[in-house]
Design a protein around this motif. Structure first.
Motif, PDB file in Angstrom:
ATOM      1  N   SER A   1      -9.472 -13.263  -1.979  1.00  0.00           N
ATOM      2  CA  SER A   1      -8.454 -12.805  -2.925  1.00  0.00           C
ATOM      3  C   SER A   1      -7.819 -13.993  -3.633  1.00  0.00           C
ATOM      4  O   SER A   1      -7.157 -14.822  -3.006  1.00  0.00           O
ATOM      5  CB  SER A   1      -7.388 -11.994  -2.185  1.00  0.00           C
ATOM      6  OG  SER A   1      -6.410 -11.545  -3.089  1.00  0.00           O
TER       7      SER A   1
ATOM      8  N   TYR B   1       0.623   0.570  -0.472  1.00  0.00           N
ATOM      9  CA  TYR B   1      -0.490  -0.212   0.041  1.00  0.00           C
ATOM     10  C   TYR B   1      -0.703   0.150   1.490  1.00  0.00           C
ATOM     11  O   TYR B   1       0.183   0.654   2.180  1.00  0.00           O
ATOM     12  CB  TYR B   1      -0.266  -1.716  -0.112  1.00  0.00           C
ATOM     13  CG  TYR B   1       1.153  -2.151   0.031  1.00  0.00           C
ATOM     14  CD1 TYR B   1       1.893  -2.538  -1.077  1.00  0.00           C
ATOM     15  CD2 TYR B   1       1.776  -2.156   1.281  1.00  0.00           C
ATOM     16  CE1 TYR B   1       3.206  -2.913  -0.952  1.00  0.00           C
ATOM     17  CE2 TYR B   1       3.095  -2.532   1.399  1.00  0.00           C
ATOM     18  CZ  TYR B   1       3.809  -2.915   0.294  1.00  0.00           C
ATOM     19  OH  TYR B   1       5.114  -3.284   0.413  1.00  0.00           O
ATOM     20  N   ASP B   2      -1.912  -0.113   1.953  1.00  0.00           N
ATOM     21  CA  ASP B   2      -2.249   0.208   3.330  1.00  0.00           C
ATOM     22  C   ASP B   2      -1.440  -0.665   4.282  1.00  0.00           C
ATOM     23  O   ASP B   2      -1.061  -1.791   3.954  1.00  0.00           O
ATOM     24  CB  ASP B   2      -3.746  -0.015   3.582  1.00  0.00           C
ATOM     25  CG  ASP B   2      -4.600   0.887   2.702  1.00  0.00           C
ATOM     26  OD1 ASP B   2      -4.097   1.966   2.320  1.00  0.00           O
ATOM     27  OD2 ASP B   2      -5.741   0.515   2.393  1.00  0.00           O
TER      28      ASP B   2
ATOM     29  N   PHE C   1      -2.561  -0.512  -3.535  1.00  0.00           N
ATOM     30  CA  PHE C   1      -3.304  -1.707  -3.167  1.00  0.00           C
ATOM     31  C   PHE C   1      -3.805  -1.559  -1.736  1.00  0.00           C
ATOM     32  O   PHE C   1      -3.159  -0.922  -0.905  1.00  0.00           O
ATOM     33  CB  PHE C   1      -2.418  -2.946  -3.268  1.00  0.00           C
ATOM     34  CG  PHE C   1      -2.089  -3.362  -4.676  1.00  0.00           C
ATOM     35  CD1 PHE C   1      -2.795  -4.376  -5.308  1.00  0.00           C
ATOM     36  CD2 PHE C   1      -1.061  -2.744  -5.379  1.00  0.00           C
ATOM     37  CE1 PHE C   1      -2.493  -4.759  -6.602  1.00  0.00           C
ATOM     38  CE2 PHE C   1      -0.751  -3.114  -6.674  1.00  0.00           C
ATOM     39  CZ  PHE C   1      -1.470  -4.132  -7.282  1.00  0.00           C
ATOM     40  N   PRO C   2      -4.930  -2.171  -1.404  1.00  0.00           N
ATOM     41  CA  PRO C   2      -5.454  -2.057  -0.039  1.00  0.00           C
ATOM     42  C   PRO C   2      -4.649  -2.841   0.984  1.00  0.00           C
ATOM     43  O   PRO C   2      -4.862  -2.689   2.191  1.00  0.00           O
ATOM     44  CB  PRO C   2      -6.875  -2.610  -0.159  1.00  0.00           C
ATOM     45  CG  PRO C   2      -6.852  -3.487  -1.348  1.00  0.00           C
ATOM     46  CD  PRO C   2      -5.871  -2.871  -2.293  1.00  0.00           C
ATOM     47  N   GLY C   3      -3.724  -3.670   0.549  1.00  0.00           N
ATOM     48  CA  GLY C   3      -2.883  -4.428   1.470  1.00  0.00           C
ATOM     49  C   GLY C   3      -1.800  -5.158   0.715  1.00  0.00           C
ATOM     50  O   GLY C   3      -1.920  -5.422  -0.485  1.00  0.00           O
TER      51      GLY C   3
ATOM     52  N   TYR D   1      -2.561  -8.496  -1.243  1.00  0.00           N
ATOM     53  CA  TYR D   1      -3.208  -8.436  -2.553  1.00  0.00           C
ATOM     54  C   TYR D   1      -2.170  -8.471  -3.675  1.00  0.00           C
ATOM     55  O   TYR D   1      -2.398  -9.084  -4.726  1.00  0.00           O
ATOM     56  CB  TYR D   1      -4.076  -7.185  -2.664  1.00  0.00           C
ATOM     57  CG  TYR D   1      -5.287  -7.218  -1.761  1.00  0.00           C
ATOM     58  CD1 TYR D   1      -6.441  -7.897  -2.151  1.00  0.00           C
ATOM     59  CD2 TYR D   1      -5.270  -6.603  -0.523  1.00  0.00           C
ATOM     60  CE1 TYR D   1      -7.550  -7.953  -1.332  1.00  0.00           C
ATOM     61  CE2 TYR D   1      -6.378  -6.644   0.311  1.00  0.00           C
ATOM     62  CZ  TYR D   1      -7.512  -7.324  -0.086  1.00  0.00           C
ATOM     63  OH  TYR D   1      -8.602  -7.381   0.737  1.00  0.00           O
TER      64      TYR D   1
ATOM     65  N   GLU E   1     -10.712  -2.508  -1.430  1.00  0.00           N
ATOM     66  CA  GLU E   1     -10.788  -3.818  -0.806  1.00  0.00           C
ATOM     67  C   GLU E   1     -12.194  -4.380  -0.975  1.00  0.00           C
ATOM     68  O   GLU E   1     -13.185  -3.662  -0.878  1.00  0.00           O
ATOM     69  CB  GLU E   1     -10.436  -3.726   0.672  1.00  0.00           C
ATOM     70  CG  GLU E   1     -10.296  -5.079   1.348  1.00  0.00           C
ATOM     71  CD  GLU E   1      -9.702  -4.968   2.732  1.00  0.00           C
ATOM     72  OE1 GLU E   1      -9.334  -6.011   3.290  1.00  0.00           O
ATOM     73  OE2 GLU E   1      -9.598  -3.835   3.246  1.00  0.00           O
ATOM     74  N   ARG E   2     -12.263  -5.678  -1.230  1.00  0.00           N
ATOM     75  CA  ARG E   2     -13.556  -6.359  -1.359  1.00  0.00           C
ATOM     76  C   ARG E   2     -13.655  -7.416  -0.268  1.00  0.00           C
ATOM     77  O   ARG E   2     -13.051  -8.479  -0.352  1.00  0.00           O
ATOM     78  CB  ARG E   2     -13.665  -7.003  -2.746  1.00  0.00           C
ATOM     79  CG  ARG E   2     -13.849  -6.014  -3.884  1.00  0.00           C
ATOM     80  CD  ARG E   2     -15.245  -5.429  -3.895  1.00  0.00           C
ATOM     81  NE  ARG E   2     -16.258  -6.444  -4.047  1.00  0.00           N
ATOM     82  CZ  ARG E   2     -16.671  -6.896  -5.236  1.00  0.00           C
ATOM     83  NH1 ARG E   2     -16.158  -6.434  -6.349  1.00  0.00           N
ATOM     84  NH2 ARG E   2     -17.609  -7.828  -5.296  1.00  0.00           N
ATOM     85  N   GLN E   3     -14.414  -7.116   0.768  1.00  0.00           N
ATOM     86  CA  GLN E   3     -14.553  -8.038   1.881  1.00  0.00           C
ATOM     87  C   GLN E   3     -15.401  -9.253   1.506  1.00  0.00           C
ATOM     88  O   GLN E   3     -15.353 -10.286   2.171  1.00  0.00           O
ATOM     89  CB  GLN E   3     -15.203  -7.325   3.076  1.00  0.00           C
ATOM     90  CG  GLN E   3     -14.398  -6.153   3.606  1.00  0.00           C
ATOM     91  CD  GLN E   3     -13.143  -6.585   4.337  1.00  0.00           C
ATOM     92  OE1 GLN E   3     -12.938  -7.762   4.584  1.00  0.00           O
ATOM     93  NE2 GLN E   3     -12.301  -5.622   4.699  1.00  0.00           N
TER      94      GLN E   3
ATOM     95  N   ASP F   1     -12.098  -2.646  -8.625  1.00  0.00           N
ATOM     96  CA  ASP F   1     -12.112  -3.939  -7.954  1.00  0.00           C
ATOM     97  C   ASP F   1     -10.686  -4.483  -7.960  1.00  0.00           C
ATOM     98  O   ASP F   1      -9.993  -4.406  -8.986  1.00  0.00           O
ATOM     99  CB  ASP F   1     -13.026  -4.914  -8.704  1.00  0.00           C
ATOM    100  CG  ASP F   1     -14.495  -4.622  -8.449  1.00  0.00           C
ATOM    101  OD1 ASP F   1     -14.786  -3.948  -7.457  1.00  0.00           O
ATOM    102  OD2 ASP F   1     -15.342  -5.064  -9.251  1.00  0.00           O
ATOM    103  N   VAL F   2     -10.263  -5.035  -6.843  1.00  0.00           N
ATOM    104  CA  VAL F   2      -8.866  -5.463  -6.730  1.00  0.00           C
ATOM    105  C   VAL F   2      -8.533  -6.488  -7.807  1.00  0.00           C
ATOM    106  O   VAL F   2      -9.261  -7.455  -8.018  1.00  0.00           O
ATOM    107  CB  VAL F   2      -8.598  -6.046  -5.333  1.00  0.00           C
ATOM    108  CG1 VAL F   2      -7.175  -6.584  -5.240  1.00  0.00           C
ATOM    109  CG2 VAL F   2      -8.804  -4.972  -4.283  1.00  0.00           C
TER     110      VAL F   2
END
Length: 391
Positions: A173, A216-217, A190-192, A195, A167-169, A145-146
């Motif tokens: 955040s 990160y993405d 990291f997903p972005g 974050y 990522e947790r939609q 989990d982020v």
């Protein structure tokens, strides 16, 4: 007859000594005497290391059974839980890991260390909402989990190494790490970008920050409106090829102005890699008014990377005027722009004590580069005590 002085020590002292040993070894002391038999059961620190089983060719099931037996039958506080696995074929599951960690949390867990072979286990845990946790170290975990969703009010030290977050939609955040003093992130995904920004925004009392190779993405340029200052930060080490929070764009200058202020930062080590630009370096100096020591690592791959262009700035950062003591340029290839920067530092730093250029081999420099170094040596210096060294 010799006196057994160790056994005469108070229980609290013996607990402390046993806490440094893997729990299996601590348990083996129970055969020494009646005095020692119950001691290991009250040690507030548990350390499970699968190497003792692997070296003795024991089935891995014995290792997990020992963990279960130790944790679930213990009714004393567990302040420290350390799990270290070297075998990439360990056979415990995510649910089992959660059982162990949750049992420790219920017993007042303060220090958690989990080190697993890289990319061997996806883990989702309630650990990121533990109110008692003071130190957290995670190594080799993925699909976490982020961390920017974490609420850890007591956490002071955080190490994230070889980890990947999902990522947790379903969550907004927002990190809440009000007590964090030390942040160490290495080889993390990291997903972005946002974050990572949100994580830093949730650490208002951060004093030491070490960021090394963060991925990160691809996504939009992060917004720094969440925070404008890390007012307590004293030292920052950013060695992160791929750390492209600041990107080339038509509005690049705008994003440089949005760099957060670091009003108490005194020591900075920077390796900006493919994001290297002198505008970025000067912007960082501008936002660090108390900076006393700066190390700039020029390690890049010039065969694939264009040398950054130096353009003399129109103003001098505050730290150069009154604070900067030392400046080191390491992994220098004695590029012209590097020496322009060194000149600029020496000409404007009034209290500079040392300027050190660490080359990749003085004996390998050609005539032109030797001349550039001679020119730098003759450069006027604002500080009368400044010493220039080439190594």
């Amino acid at each position: 007859m010799e006196v057994d002085r160790i056994s005469m020590l108070p229980d609290e002292v013996l607990y402390h000594i046993l806490s440094f040993l893997p729990t299996q070894i601590a348990a083996s002391t129970s055969v020494l005497s009646k005095r020692w038999k119950p001691l290991w059961l009250s040690v507030p620190a548990l350390f499970f290391d699968d190497r003792s089983y692997l070296l003795n060719d024991k089935p891995y099931l014995y290792f997990t059974k020992f963990i279960y037996a130790t944790i679930l039958t213990r009714d004393v506080p567990i302040r420290t839980f350390r799990l270290q696995c070297e075998d990439s074929h360990f056979n415990f599951s995510v649910s089992e890991l959660n059982i162990w960690v949750n049992a420790a949390i219920k017993r007042g867990l303060e220090n958690l260390y989990i080190r697993l072979p890289r990319n061997q286990l996806s883990w989702s845990s309630c650990i990121f909402s533990c109110k008692t946790l003071v130190v957290l170290e995670l190594v080799g975990l993925e699909d976490l989990d982020v961390i920017s969703f974490a609420h850890l009010p007591s956490l002071k030290t955080l190490h994230l190494i070889d980890v990947a977050f999902i990522e947790r939609q379903d969550l907004v955040s927002f990190a809440d790490l009000p007590s964090l003093k030390t942040l160490d992130v290495k080889d993390a995904h990291f997903p972005g970008r946002q974050y990572l920004v949100d994580l830093l925004a949730g650490c208002p009392n951060l004093e030491y920050m070490h960021l090394w190779v963060i991925y990160y993405d691809v996504g939009c340029i992060p917004c720094y409106k969440n925070f404008k200052s890390l007012s307590k930060l004293v030292r920052a080490d950013i060695h992160a090829i791929g750390f492209d929070i600041f990107v080339e764009s038509p509005e690049f200058d705008k994003y440089l102005d949005d760099i957060p202020l670091f009003p108490n930062l005194t020591h900075a080590e920077l390796m900006l890699g493919f994001d290297m630009s002198w505008d970025l370096v000067l912007a960082i100096l501008k936002h660090c008014p108390m900076l006393q020591n700066v190390v700039l690592d020029m390690q890049t791959h010039y065969a694939y990377y264009k040398e950054p262009v130096w353009i003399s700035p129109c103003c001098v950062p505050e730290c150069l005027s009154s604070q900067l003591r030392t400046c080191d340029i390491i992994n220098s290839e004695v590029k012209e722009s590097e020496l322009h920067f060194a000149k600029y530092i020496m000409q404007n730093s009034r209290v500079l004590r040392t300027m050190t250029i660490w080359t990749r081999g003085l004996s390998e420099l050609n005539v032109d580069k030797i001349e550039l170094l001679k020119e730098l040596f003759l450069c006027p210096r604002s500080s009368t005590i400044c010493e220039l060294s080439f190594i």
